[in-house]
Design a protein around this motif. Structure first.
Motif, PDB file in Angstrom:
ATOM      1  N   LYS A   1       0.814  -1.218   0.000  1.00 46.80           N
ATOM      2  CA  LYS A   1       0.000   0.000   0.000  1.00 46.80           C
ATOM      3  C   LYS A   1       0.844   1.262   0.000  1.00 46.80           C
ATOM      4  CE  LYS A   1      -3.657  -2.618   0.715  1.00 46.80           C
ATOM      5  NZ  LYS A   1      -3.005  -3.915   1.045  1.00 46.80           N
ATOM      6  N   TYR A   2       2.121   1.156   0.285  1.00 47.92           N
ATOM      7  CA  TYR A   2       2.950   2.347   0.440  1.00 47.92           C
ATOM      8  C   TYR A   2       4.132   2.343  -0.518  1.00 47.92           C
ATOM      9  CZ  TYR A   2       0.312   2.222   4.798  1.00 47.92           C
ATOM     10  OH  TYR A   2      -0.699   2.155   5.716  1.00 47.92           O
ATOM     11  N   GLY A   3       4.034   1.511  -1.555  1.00 51.97           N
ATOM     12  CA  GLY A   3       5.150   1.413  -2.487  1.00 51.97           C
ATOM     13  C   GLY A   3       6.265   0.570  -1.916  1.00 51.97           C
ATOM     14  N   GLU A   4       7.249   0.297  -2.773  1.00 54.06           N
ATOM     15  CA  GLU A   4       8.393  -0.546  -2.416  1.00 54.06           C
ATOM     16  C   GLU A   4       9.103   0.019  -1.182  1.00 54.06           C
ATOM     17  OE1 GLU A   4      11.120  -3.689  -3.091  1.00 54.06           O
ATOM     18  OE2 GLU A   4       9.122  -3.255  -3.922  1.00 54.06           O
ATOM     19  N   GLU A   5       9.314   1.344  -1.199  1.00 54.02           N
ATOM     20  CA  GLU A   5      10.065   1.979  -0.115  1.00 54.02           C
ATOM     21  C   GLU A   5       9.308   1.878   1.203  1.00 54.02           C
ATOM     22  OE1 GLU A   5      12.131   6.193   1.056  1.00 54.02           O
ATOM     23  OE2 GLU A   5      10.690   6.151  -0.591  1.00 54.02           O
ATOM     24  N   GLY A   6       7.993   2.126   1.141  1.00 53.01           N
ATOM     25  CA  GLY A   6       7.157   2.021   2.330  1.00 53.01           C
ATOM     26  C   GLY A   6       7.211   0.630   2.930  1.00 53.01           C
ATOM     27  N   ASP A   7       7.120  -0.384   2.090  1.00 49.12           N
ATOM     28  CA  ASP A   7       7.183  -1.765   2.600  1.00 49.12           C
ATOM     29  C   ASP A   7       8.461  -1.998   3.394  1.00 49.12           C
ATOM     30  OD1 ASP A   7       4.785  -2.296   1.452  1.00 49.12           O
ATOM     31  OD2 ASP A   7       5.543  -3.533  -0.188  1.00 49.12           O
ATOM     32  N   GLN A   8       9.560  -1.393   2.907  1.00 49.47           N
ATOM     33  CA  GLN A   8      10.843  -1.553   3.606  1.00 49.47           C
ATOM     34  C   GLN A   8      10.826  -0.908   4.990  1.00 49.47           C
ATOM     35  OE1 GLN A   8      13.446  -3.325   2.469  1.00 49.47           O
ATOM     36  NE2 GLN A   8      12.133  -3.846   0.733  1.00 49.47           N
ATOM     37  N   LEU A   9       9.961   0.093   5.159  1.00 44.48           N
ATOM     38  CA  LEU A   9       9.969   0.854   6.412  1.00 44.48           C
ATOM     39  C   LEU A   9       8.988   0.315   7.452  1.00 44.48           C
ATOM     40  CD1 LEU A   9      10.193   4.495   4.985  1.00 44.48           C
ATOM     41  CD2 LEU A   9      12.053   2.985   5.691  1.00 44.48           C
ATOM     42  N   LEU A  10       8.238  -0.719   7.078  1.00 45.57           N
ATOM     43  CA  LEU A  10       7.287  -1.299   8.038  1.00 45.57           C
ATOM     44  C   LEU A  10       8.024  -2.010   9.166  1.00 45.57           C
ATOM     45  CD1 LEU A  10       4.732  -3.025   5.597  1.00 45.57           C
ATOM     46  CD2 LEU A  10       4.341  -0.955   6.952  1.00 45.57           C
ATOM     47  N   PHE A  11       7.583  -1.790  10.379  1.00 45.38           N
ATOM     48  CA  PHE A  11       8.090  -2.584  11.503  1.00 45.38           C
ATOM     49  C   PHE A  11       7.294  -3.878  11.568  1.00 45.38           C
ATOM     50  CE2 PHE A  11       9.577   1.592  13.107  1.00 45.38           C
ATOM     51  CZ  PHE A  11      10.905   1.249  13.322  1.00 45.38           C
TER      52      PHE A  11
ATOM     53  N   THR B   1       7.056 -13.547  10.151  1.00 48.71           N
ATOM     54  CA  THR B   1       6.253 -12.417  10.642  1.00 48.71           C
ATOM     55  C   THR B   1       4.912 -12.416   9.915  1.00 48.71           C
ATOM     56  OG1 THR B   1       7.113 -10.899   8.949  1.00 48.71           O
ATOM     57  CG2 THR B   1       8.286 -10.945  11.042  1.00 48.71           C
ATOM     58  N   GLU B   2       3.865 -12.077  10.628  1.00 49.05           N
ATOM     59  CA  GLU B   2       2.587 -11.891   9.931  1.00 49.05           C
ATOM     60  C   GLU B   2       1.859 -10.613  10.344  1.00 49.05           C
ATOM     61  OE1 GLU B   2      -0.211 -14.909  12.587  1.00 49.05           O
ATOM     62  OE2 GLU B   2       0.750 -15.641  10.755  1.00 49.05           O
ATOM     63  N   LYS B   3       2.441  -9.906  11.309  1.00 50.99           N
ATOM     64  CA  LYS B   3       1.842  -8.647  11.750  1.00 50.99           C
ATOM     65  C   LYS B   3       2.877  -7.530  11.651  1.00 50.99           C
ATOM     66  CE  LYS B   3       0.744 -10.413  15.792  1.00 50.99           C
ATOM     67  NZ  LYS B   3       0.831 -11.865  15.607  1.00 50.99           N
ATOM     68  N   GLY B   4       2.379  -6.293  11.489  1.00 53.53           N
ATOM     69  CA  GLY B   4       3.279  -5.153  11.455  1.00 53.53           C
ATOM     70  C   GLY B   4       2.631  -3.974  12.148  1.00 53.53           C
ATOM     71  N   LEU B   5       3.449  -2.963  12.439  1.00 55.80           N
ATOM     72  CA  LEU B   5       2.903  -1.771  13.091  1.00 55.80           C
ATOM     73  C   LEU B   5       2.318  -0.834  12.044  1.00 55.80           C
ATOM     74  CD1 LEU B   5       5.585  -0.936  15.819  1.00 55.80           C
ATOM     75  CD2 LEU B   5       3.409  -2.146  16.072  1.00 55.80           C
ATOM     76  N   ARG B   6       1.216  -0.206  12.387  1.00 55.43           N
ATOM     77  CA  ARG B   6       0.519   0.797  11.576  1.00 55.43           C
ATOM     78  C   ARG B   6       1.514   1.818  11.012  1.00 55.43           C
ATOM     79  NH1 ARG B   6      -3.426   2.340  15.633  1.00 55.43           N
ATOM     80  NH2 ARG B   6      -1.711   3.491  16.539  1.00 55.43           N
ATOM     81  N   TYR B   7       1.439   2.049   9.714  1.00 59.58           N
ATOM     82  CA  TYR B   7       2.375   2.959   9.033  1.00 59.58           C
ATOM     83  C   TYR B   7       1.735   4.328   8.810  1.00 59.58           C
ATOM     84  CZ  TYR B   7       5.513   4.420   5.180  1.00 59.58           C
ATOM     85  OH  TYR B   7       6.407   5.076   4.367  1.00 59.58           O
TER      86      TYR B   7
ATOM     87  N   TRP C   1       4.196   4.273  12.952  1.00 60.01           N
ATOM     88  CA  TRP C   1       5.598   3.875  13.097  1.00 60.01           C
ATOM     89  C   TRP C   1       6.235   3.659  11.725  1.00 60.01           C
ATOM     90  CZ3 TRP C   1       1.533   2.198  16.052  1.00 60.01           C
ATOM     91  CH2 TRP C   1       1.602   2.472  17.416  1.00 60.01           C
ATOM     92  N   ARG C   2       7.388   4.233  11.520  1.00 62.01           N
ATOM     93  CA  ARG C   2       8.109   4.045  10.263  1.00 62.01           C
ATOM     94  C   ARG C   2       9.600   3.897  10.538  1.00 62.01           C
ATOM     95  NH1 ARG C   2       5.098   8.622   6.416  1.00 62.01           N
ATOM     96  NH2 ARG C   2       3.008   7.829   6.840  1.00 62.01           N
TER      97      ARG C   2
END
Lengths: 455, 455
Positions: free
Chosen positions: A54-64, A94-100, A130-131
């Motif tokens: 949902k946030y592009g390639e770069e966003g995916d990298q920044l997900l906790f 991992t199957e969960k992440g923090l809200r971006y 969180w990013r």
């Protein structure tokens, strides 16, 4: 044992900072509620299937990402593990992440609760995100967003109300020197069309969005290798740099967009939004038509907003726009049009701090500290304390029997503005020593007089 | 594409639930602030070195760990990876975790900011915490705690004020049928001493803490194999089951603890706390001396509290006590004595919902929806709307031109209590149609009259 530390990019907020932050949150919440927005909260953790992509390639990298509980390696086979391939291993453990951000969880909520929601749905949400960005001045790994969105209507009333809400929030905060930049995706497309770059919209918008920061020459340099002729660049800057009032700019572009429907529709929307402000008995002070404003262009489909506080050294403190595909990423067929915007509380805080705009005495502390000399005056003081609190006055008594000096120092350190000193005289007469700690003045007063004074 | 879901044990809070939650949060915050507590917020993520080892073996298992960014495998060598040993691998690929409670982050904050804090430090903190427990009714993986602690004083005033705060919060919430159970670590030790079980305190306290749930016989069954003689068990229940008022119980135990200093000191503390309530013009209604209450015994060193709402089917909704070693786990040499307690908002919510204790109309929504028939009445309505909002009345206008029916349905669905219907008559006369949506009654009124009515 080493002294504990905080994860980089995160912060504690002690009482003095919290008081100022609460001032910002309360101001925003009040405005959101006055405009009929209703609160929503979503969990900090989302399924990675909700967040990823949902946030592009770069966003995916920044997900906790959160490590699965129990035997987190059970879904990884030996060859994959041995291969040390990060992606397949990460997605197996991992199957969960923090809200971006707050928009994707909002969209997820709408899709899950579609049948129960009364549209148009006006929701606000004030929560941390969180990013995993590299922390730097003004950029944190945990920060708060305050979003308000309306979905399920195309009405431009919503755009007008966004402008009004921004103005009311800044009025409430005491921020006076700021711009609400506004543009429209249609205007951007009109410009692309006008210079024959319909097929290179993304390159064009990405470049002109930086105009503010890098200047005309650098934008040209960026565009030349992408097939923009000198002639088209000349026309581009003729359009981008038109001067005058918003009304003048709109009229000028409307002529230049002759026969170009998308561009002209965008201008009509902008004109309508500005007209609507007048229906609200408001005007377009602070509003600035910024033809180069592009902001998340792949996402917005109508009006685009961005807010800057002047002389703060801080980038945009708020932004948003209209989108037509909120729920599409979740496979929703019926497109929901919506419009929303977000305040970045941490940036507003930094800007207000720099410009010294916080009101004095935002601190959330007791108004009165009761001081005493012995057990009798402590007991007497407890009775006084109970009366102050019953009257709704935040107050406390120094809990230990210490020298008066020490008690007064405590009041000063905690920025408690008044003290009530109780000794044997005070107990006999009921006339307590009431001290204004800032002015250093003291008077005699009864409990009831003190209450009347502080309420 | 599959419909999105929420991670198990987590929830969205829509407007109706949020309004009730905010009612609870605001009530608690108000009481904390009236008692001189100041706000603190800490980040959701803490270093695992801060969290690990603070909650026992079981707690460590329940921590949510965050996968390191970038090449998260770089600290794992091939043999370790191949071994699939979960612990060394987890500790090499994660270094941050989600907050498990608010006490450890508070202790970490105090250690890091020791020189800047004015002691006694009274802080409150209202934030979510995360635990990887198996979700079940009333147990969530993300839930809110609201803590208030005072550190840096031994004064029993703090204990008395905790009781007062609990009472005020429940008064504010409209909860009347509840118990504040109170005990003292010293009393527990006194009991252990009285039955000759000083060397088996932990086994004893763990067992009697369950008395409420499992009954006398099961407690005895649990203790017999641990070397408790029938005689000691008889004495134990003689002490635990003493009847009468709190004063009577204290007097009875005080006699039985003759010559046992720890036990008698504990009783003296309890008596002093109850006496202090009188100094505050309060009484001990709702307060119940529960000799079997043990609660996190390894942690508390003085008074212990626990609160239950009767007939709610919910376990304890608040608890706390005095501790002497807040910062010791961080290698701090100077022990800071403190006392604190925590409200579990999610449990209070569940209990209040079950007992139907929420006030009507907690919902945070517009008070008025303005309805219209055409462009002219929409424009007129916008002016009315601006006036209502300027008067601080949360209100909205239906943003699209739709049939009146549809607009009124929207008001009902959103629980907006009043509508103002504007047609050509209304515009001519200035007498708007003001409708009470619940009662179904409507009257004619000017904007000013409506404002006067709603303010």
């Amino acid at each position: 044992m080493e002294k504990p530390t905080l994860p980089k990019g995160t912060r504690d907020f002690g009482p003095a900072v919290m008081a100022k932050r609460q001032f910002i949150f309360n101001t925003i919440r009040q405005v959101f509620q006055t405009y009929g927005f209703m609160p929503l909260e979503t969990p900090a953790m989302e399924n990675l299937s909700t967040l990823t992509g949902k946030y592009g390639e770069e966003g995916d990298q920044l997900l906790f990402k959160i490590l699965n509980s129990g035997d987190f390696l059970k879904k990884v086979d030996d060859p994959t593990l041995a291969s040390r391939q990060l992606r397949p291993i990460a997605s197996a453990i991992t199957e969960k992440g923090l809200r971006y951000d707050l928009t994707v969880p909002f969209a997820r909520h709408v899709v899950m609760n579609r049948n129960d929601i009364a549209f148009p749905f006006k929701r606000y949400q004030m929560q941390p995100v969180w990013r995993g960005d590299a922390p730097q001045l003004g950029r944190y790994r945990e920060f708060y967003q305050c979003d308000a969105d309306v979905v399920g209507t195309n009405s431009l009333l919503c755009e007008a109300e966004i402008i009004l809400m921004i103005k009311e929030v800044f009025k409430g905060l005491g921020v006076t020197d700021y711009s609400i930049k506004i543009n429209h995706r249609g205007v951007l497309s009109g410009i692309a069309e006008a210079i024959g770059a319909q097929d290179r919209e993304v390159a064009l918008f990405v470049a002109i969005d930086k105009l503010d920061k890098i200047g005309v020459e650098k934008v040209k340099e960026e565009l030349r290798p992408k097939g923009f002729s000198e002639e088209s660049l000349t026309t581009l800057f003729e359009l981008l740099e038109v001067k005058g009032s918003t009304t003048n700019k709109i009229a000028f572009l409307y002529d230049r967009f002759d026969g170009k429907e998308t561009g002209q529709n965008g201008l009509r929307d902008l004109r309508e939004v500005l007209n609507l402000l007048q229906s609200y008995n408001a005007d377009d002070t602070h509003v600035e038509f910024d033809i180069a404003l592009a902001r998340g262009l792949s996402y917005y489909t109508g009006c685009i907003f961005e807010v800057k506080i002047h002389n703060s050294g801080i980038g945009s403190v708020s932004g948003g726009g209209r989108y037509d595909n909120l729920t599409k990423a979740f496979g929703d067929k019926e497109n929901l049009s919506g419009v929303g915007f977000s305040f970045g509380v941490d940036r507003i805080y930094d800007a207000m701090e720099k410009l010294e705009l916080f009101p004095k005495n935002t601190i959330v502390a007791s108004k009165v500290l009761i001081c005493h000399f012995d057990d009798a005056s402590l007991q007497y003081g407890i009775g006084v304390l109970a009366k102050l609190r019953a009257a709704g006055i935040p107050s406390e008594i120094y809990p230990d029997q210490k020298k008066l000096d020490k008690q007064l120092t405590y009041a000063n350190k905690k920025m408690i503005p008044f003290t009530l000193v109780i000794g044997s005289n005070e107990m006999q007469t009921g006339q307590l020593t009431f001290k204004d700690m800032e002015k250093g003045e003291q008077v005699k007063a009864t409990v009831d007089e003190v209450i009347a004074k502080l309420r």
